[in-house]
Design a protein around this motif. Structure first.
Motif, short mmCIF file in Angstrom:
data_model
loop_
_atom_site.label_atom_id
_atom_site.label_comp_id
_atom_site.label_asym_id
_atom_site.label_seq_id
_atom_site.Cartn_x
_atom_site.Cartn_y
_atom_site.Cartn_z
N THR A 440 1.17 -1.14 0.12
CA THR A 440 -0.09 0.48 0.53
C THR A 440 1.06 1.03 -0.09
OG1 THR A 440 -0.15 0.48 2.02
CG2 THR A 440 -1.79 -0.98 1.79
N GLY A 441 0.27 2.46 -0.07
CA GLY A 441 0.79 3.42 -0.09
C GLY A 441 1.82 3.91 1.62
N ARG A 442 1.04 2.95 2.93
CA ARG A 442 1.83 3.78 3.85
C ARG A 442 3.05 2.52 3.96
NH1 ARG A 442 -1.97 5.95 8.09
NH2 ARG A 442 -0.93 4.55 9.20
N GLU A 443 3.29 0.75 3.10
CA GLU A 443 3.55 0.08 3.27
C GLU A 443 5.28 -0.20 3.02
OE1 GLU A 443 1.24 -3.85 4.22
OE2 GLU A 443 1.29 -3.19 2.36
N TRP A 444 6.40 -0.08 3.99
CA TRP A 444 7.85 -0.14 3.00
C TRP A 444 8.16 -1.55 3.07
CZ3 TRP A 444 9.03 3.22 -0.70
CH2 TRP A 444 7.99 4.69 -0.23
N ARG A 445 9.48 -2.03 2.88
CA ARG A 445 10.07 -2.93 2.82
C ARG A 445 10.82 -3.33 3.82
NH1 ARG A 445 15.20 -5.93 0.17
NH2 ARG A 445 15.66 -3.46 1.47
N THR A 446 11.05 -3.91 5.07
CA THR A 446 12.01 -3.87 6.14
C THR A 446 13.83 -3.78 5.63
OG1 THR A 446 10.74 -4.84 8.06
CG2 THR A 446 13.29 -4.70 8.63
N ALA A 447 13.89 -2.47 5.80
CA ALA A 447 15.44 -1.72 5.29
C ALA A 447 16.32 -3.06 5.83
CB ALA A 447 15.55 -0.99 5.45
N PRO A 448 17.76 -3.95 5.85
CA PRO A 448 18.67 -4.47 6.23
C PRO A 448 19.15 -3.82 7.43
CG PRO A 448 18.20 -5.05 4.42
CD PRO A 448 17.38 -4.19 4.07
N LEU A 449 19.58 -4.07 8.03
CA LEU A 449 20.25 -3.15 9.11
C LEU A 449 22.35 -3.24 8.85
CD1 LEU A 449 18.29 -2.86 12.31
CD2 LEU A 449 18.49 -1.43 10.23
#
Length: 509
Positions: A440-449
């Motif tokens: 959705t327009g509010r969702e992002w993939r969890t960024a690797p740290l």
């Protein structure tokens, strides 16, 4: 974001995928050749990847975030540019050839250098390296007329769901903007008008923290200025993107899809407020629906397809997977469509498949630097704070990769990427209101740290989050909302010494 958009709000939420067992239907991994795990292996893997409970000492192998592929942590800007430590001599040569192609400066057609011509006609950068600076993060424009080569605006309009994706009940149908395609390019060949100029403005505000501390955040506003081909479509949705780091991609590609799906909890069955969702995307490479892993919204399934898409969209170079010589030009950009190109010789496309294979190999094998200070009491204290704040619910610390028949360098490695590769609602403050696949327009993939503590050593101007608004790791944490709101609040309420320890832990990754 300054646009003429009116329809973006319609994509703020997704319809739940009706009772489909995603894990059983979309686990296919045609890009890999894995061997099945034995019951004994599954038991061992379950034990070694279980969450940490003792914070008095490092966990076994925690110093080696990429397993045997881990490289030493260099103290300079080459920290992200080393090959995986477990490559053979022959593979090192292959890596170096791929590195040359990754750094290659493409030129306009016609040119005497036939192997390097075909740039554009519209483009964002002349090489892969100019977006992924030193194989790390890009940076944002610093003044209104600054021409960015590592940040751009994606664009799409509402459209129909393609027939091959209609079985996914909550897939968002989108289409390219009729005038501008799927991303805006700010550079062009001579005689061709660039698409736009990216302008960024910031509004600063303070956030109060426990212990009489404050942090200053900056809220960005984006303008697609100097549009060269008429107005954007009335329904255009824009999303700012800063180039992410390149390290560890082959290992992320080798994580079993089943292990990624296992962390998904779309209906929040456990009641923890975290509802990770897998993005499901159409793979042009394999002509099927696959799990999305790459890109800021997990919109690409494989490293090769992500690389080929970037050649087309970012540099305007045709590949066997995306063979249009005009790159991302639309049918309404006549001069771009008829401009000279570098295809049509024995290679057919401007970069051929053998060279694409070298670029993909290079991209899979950029090494992850070793951890620093894992035994430091401040780092261990910060790790405990990380767990208590609930960060591992999305930033899953560790996995064991597939046992692979043809990629020994990524095979059966205990890795520590600190991501679930799933989509999460990050709240209205980080929303771009532009969907992508199931996102959705509010969702992002969890960024690797992994490697995040070396980000600004590699590129001093690099910043954090999908659009680079966060100048520090603390700022990045404080922008978290939605499913991460509770974890962010816990960080705000921490005693200053615990908050400092958390940042020290993140800097050790």
């Amino acid at each position: 974001m300054k646009t003429n958009l009116t329809l973006a709000a319609a994509f703020a939420a997704a319809t739940p995928l009706a009772a489909m067992d995603l894990a059983s239907q979309y686990q296919a991994e045609p890009h890999l050749s894995p061997l099945p795990r034995t019951d004994a292996e599954r038991s061992r893997i379950g034990a070694v990847t279980s969450p940490a409970t003792d914070f008095t000492a490092p966990e076994p192998f925690e110093d080696l975030p990429a397993g045997a592929a881990t490289v030493r942590a260099r103290p300079d800007d080459e920290a992200f540019s080393q090959h995986s430590a477990n490559l053979s001599f022959e593979q090192e040569l292959e890596f170096k050839l791929g590195n040359g192609l990754f750094k290659k400066i493409w030129v306009f057609s016609p040119a005497s250098t036939k192997a390097s011509d075909g740039l554009g006609p519209l483009y964002n950068a002349r090489s892969c390296q100019r977006c992924h600076l030193k194989d790390g993060r890009g940076h944002v424009p610093e003044q209104p007329e600054y021409a960015s080569t590592s940040m751009f605006l994606r664009v799409s309009v509402p459209g129909p769901v393609p027939p091959e994706l209609q079985e996914i009940g909550d897939y968002f149908g989108t289409a390219p903007d009729p005038n501008y395609g799927t991303q805006l390019q700010d550079f062009s060949a001579p005689g061709i008008t660039p698409e736009y100029t990216l302008q960024v403005a910031y509004e600063e505000f303070e956030v109060a923290l426990n212990g009489d501390e404050t942090a200053t955040l900056r809220r960005p506003s984006y303008t697609a200025a100097n549009l060269g081909y008429g107005p954007l479509d009335r329904g255009a949705m824009l999303s700012p993107r800063v180039a992410p780091p390149m390290i560890g991609l082959g290992l992320l590609e080798a994580i079993p899809a089943a292990d990624i799906f296992a962390h998904a909890d779309e209906e929040d069955a456990d009641g923890d407020g975290i509802s990770g969702r897998a993005n499901l995307v159409w793979s042009q490479e394999f002509n099927r629906i696959m799990l999305g892993r790459f890109g800021l919204k997990a919109g690409m399934a494989t490293v090769h397809e992500q690389s080929a898409s970037a050649f087309s969209g970012d540099i305007g170079i045709s590949t066997p997977l995306f063979p249009a010589h005009a790159g991302e030009c639309t049918g309404r950009q006549a001069a771009c469509q008829t401009a000279p190109h570098g295809g049509g010789d024995s290679r057919e496309t401007e970069i051929d498949q053998p060279n694409m294979d070298l670029v993909a190999f290079y991209s899979r094998n950029l090494g992850v630097p070793a951890r620093r200070g894992t035994s430091d009491p401040q780092v261990l204290r910060g790790k405990q704070v990380f767990y208590k704040a609930g960060c591992p619910a999305c930033h899953v610390p560790k996995y064991v990769t597939h046992r692979l028949q043809d990629r020994p360098e990524q095979s059966f490695q205990l890795i520590w990427p600190y991501t679930d590769l799933l989509l999460h609602d990050m709240g209205e403050a980080l929303a771009d209101n532009r969907p992508e696949g199931r996102a959705t327009g509010r969702e992002w993939r969890t960024a690797p740290l992994w490697g995040i503590g070396l980000t600004q050593q590699v590129s001093p101007r690099a910043t954090f989050l999908h659009d680079g608004r966060a100048r520090t790791l603390l700022e990045a944490v404080l922008w978290h909302g939605g499913e991460a709101e509770a974890a962010k609040t816990r960080v705000v309420e921490l005693p200053p010494e615990d908050r400092a320890a958390l940042i020290t832990f993140l800097e050790s990754l």
